[in-house]
Design an enzyme around this catalytic site. Structure first.
Site, PDB file in Angstrom:
ATOM      1  N   SER A  69       0.795  -1.235   0.000  1.00 48.60           N
ATOM      2  CA  SER A  69       0.000   0.000   0.000  1.00 48.60           C
ATOM      3  C   SER A  69       0.826   1.283   0.000  1.00 48.60           C
ATOM      4  CB  SER A  69      -0.942   0.023   1.198  1.00 48.60           C
ATOM      5  OG  SER A  69      -2.059  -0.756   0.922  1.00 48.60           O
ATOM      6  N   LYS A  72       0.396   3.426  -2.965  1.00 51.07           N
ATOM      7  CA  LYS A  72      -0.807   4.248  -3.156  1.00 51.07           C
ATOM      8  C   LYS A  72      -0.475   5.747  -3.106  1.00 51.07           C
ATOM      9  CE  LYS A  72      -3.728   0.525  -1.570  1.00 51.07           C
ATOM     10  NZ  LYS A  72      -4.369  -0.209  -0.477  1.00 51.07           N
ATOM     11  N   TYR A 194      -3.675  -3.059 -10.441  1.00 54.16           N
ATOM     12  CA  TYR A 194      -3.584  -2.804  -9.001  1.00 54.16           C
ATOM     13  C   TYR A 194      -2.685  -3.827  -8.306  1.00 54.16           C
ATOM     14  CZ  TYR A 194      -5.046  -2.445  -4.125  1.00 54.16           C
ATOM     15  OH  TYR A 194      -5.049  -2.330  -2.757  1.00 54.16           O
ATOM     16  N   TYR A 245      -3.814   3.074   7.935  1.00 51.47           N
ATOM     17  CA  TYR A 245      -5.018   2.274   8.167  1.00 51.47           C
ATOM     18  C   TYR A 245      -5.891   2.937   9.217  1.00 51.47           C
ATOM     19  CZ  TYR A 245      -2.129  -0.980   5.586  1.00 51.47           C
ATOM     20  OH  TYR A 245      -1.325  -1.533   4.641  1.00 51.47           O
ATOM     21  N   VAL A 263       1.116  -3.597   4.022  1.00 51.91           N
ATOM     22  CA  VAL A 263       1.102  -4.879   4.733  1.00 51.91           C
ATOM     23  C   VAL A 263       2.390  -5.679   4.565  1.00 51.91           C
ATOM     24  CG1 VAL A 263      -1.401  -5.190   4.832  1.00 51.91           C
ATOM     25  CG2 VAL A 263      -0.133  -6.051   2.870  1.00 51.91           C
TER      26      VAL A 263
HETATM   27  N1  GLU Z   1      -2.377  -5.373  -2.071  1.00 54.94           N
HETATM   28  C1  GLU Z   1      -2.949  -5.229  -0.820  1.00 54.94           C
HETATM   29  C2  GLU Z   1      -4.454  -5.377  -0.898  1.00 54.94           C
HETATM   30  O1  GLU Z   1      -5.092  -4.744  -1.696  1.00 54.94           O
HETATM   31  C3  GLU Z   1      -2.537  -3.923  -0.235  1.00 54.94           C
HETATM   32  C4  GLU Z   1      -2.703  -4.041   1.171  1.00 54.94           C
HETATM   33  C5  GLU Z   1      -1.941  -3.036   1.959  1.00 54.94           C
HETATM   34  O2  GLU Z   1      -0.704  -2.967   1.929  1.00 54.94           O
HETATM   35  O3  GLU Z   1      -2.640  -2.313   2.673  1.00 54.94           O
HETATM   36  O4  GLU Z   1      -5.024  -6.137  -0.159  1.00 54.94           O
END
Ligand code: GLU
Length: 309
Positions: A69, A72, A194, A245, A263
């Site tokens: 993430s 992002k 993604y 988060y 994550v």
């Molecule tokens: N690829 C992960 C998902 O979409 C990203 C999760 C993350 O790092 O928050 O579940």
């Protein structure tokens, strides 16, 4: 030890690594992507990059890990640079108060995700970047390679395939938003983009350097401008309020910097006008943030006095 501009970061990084070594619990690696579950929670690395690209590190700071993430932030910046404020009609900028992969709010709020860092919001941003570039993940990778100065960065096809095989929830989010007209590309194509985006493998050094434009108020490593000063402030603000988060309040309280976790156990953070950081340790707390990573950033801002507050 309050930092002055002429000081090197090496002693403070060494001290943090020693302190983190003593941490009793280290959390657990993410297990919903099987490939990530195998990482040892005792691994730890941390890097600090100055505005001119000088980078300091400690521990496993050159070891590649799954950025997840953290990416992002970069897709948000790349899309915002292209479409500007129009993006905010399709994704909000409020903390969600829900887990990163939650579906519930989307129905109440007509398919407009709360912010670009929950999965639903990130899917919207990647979709929009994909529409504008024809290859969102490729655009992101090229950007990370350029900013980190590491042409070896790449996708981890094993991680991407593993996510694809366990991607029902992300598929559900994308289809649901498509039903509201908030996704423009075919869902399977968007998910492929993604998952490849999330699978990028990079080290603390790479990611601290790649985040530099947010400390340089929008200016890229080569001196060109990616974001306006105001947009760089906006991205930093969304990181501060939504980047870790459902624990962004606690992270702001402890660390006092814009940050974004993934994550894979990585966290990037920005000291605007001064430096950027990336820390990695795969053991996560129950909210999904790296236990040693948050502790290390907490110690960094406490020891150096470098925070936005
Ligand atoms: N690829 C992960 C998902 O979409 C990203 C999760 C993350 O790092 O928050 O579940």
């Amino acid at each position: 030890m309050i930092m002055t501009s002429s000081m090197t970061f090496e002693p403070v990084l060494k001290r943090i690594a020693r302190e983190v070594e003593q941490l009793p619990g280290r959390g657990r690696p993410a297990d919903y992507i099987p490939v990530l579950a195998a990482r040892d929670p005792r691994r730890f690395g941390m890097a600090v990059a100055e505005l001119d690209g000088t980078v300091y590190g400690v521990g496993d700071w050159r070891e590649p890990f799954s950025a997840q993430s953290i990416t992002k932030v970069f897709t948000l910046a790349l899309d915002l640079a292209r479409e500007g404020d129009a993006l905010w009609e399709h994704v909000g900028r409020e903390p969600s108060g829900n887990p990163f992969n939650s579906l519930v709010q989307l129905e109440y709020e007509n398919g407009i995700p709360r912010n670009p860092f929950i999965n639903a919001g990130a899917l919207v941003v990647t979709d929009r970047l994909h529409t504008r570039t024809g290859d969102a993940a490729g655009e992101l990778l090229a950007f990370l390679r350029a900013e980190s100065g590491n042409p070896g960065l790449g996708f981890d096809t094993q991680v991407a395939a593993s996510e694809n095989a366990h991607g029902d929830r992300n598929a559900a989010l994308a289809h649901f938003m498509a039903a509201y007209g908030n996704i423009g590309n075919p869902v399977p194509e968007l998910l492929d983009q993604y998952f490849r985006q999330c699978s990028i493998s990079a080290s603390c050094a790479d990611l601290a350097l790649a985040t530099g434009f947010l400390a340089r108020h929008g200016i890229r490593a080569d001196g060109g401008r990616l974001l306006t000063r105001s947009q760089a402030k906006q991205v930093n603000a969304v990181m501060l309020t939504c980047g870790t988060y459902d624990a962004a309040g606690e992270f702001a309280y402890r660390v006092g910097l814009p940050g974004k976790s993934g994550v894979g156990g990585g966290i990037i953070a920005v000291v605007p006008g001064r430096c950027t950081l990336c820390v990695w340790s795969p053991g996560l707390d129950e909210r999904g943030n790296s236990v040693a990573g948050v502790a290390a950033l907490d110690r960094f801002t406490t020891l150096t006095g470098l925070s936005v507050f």
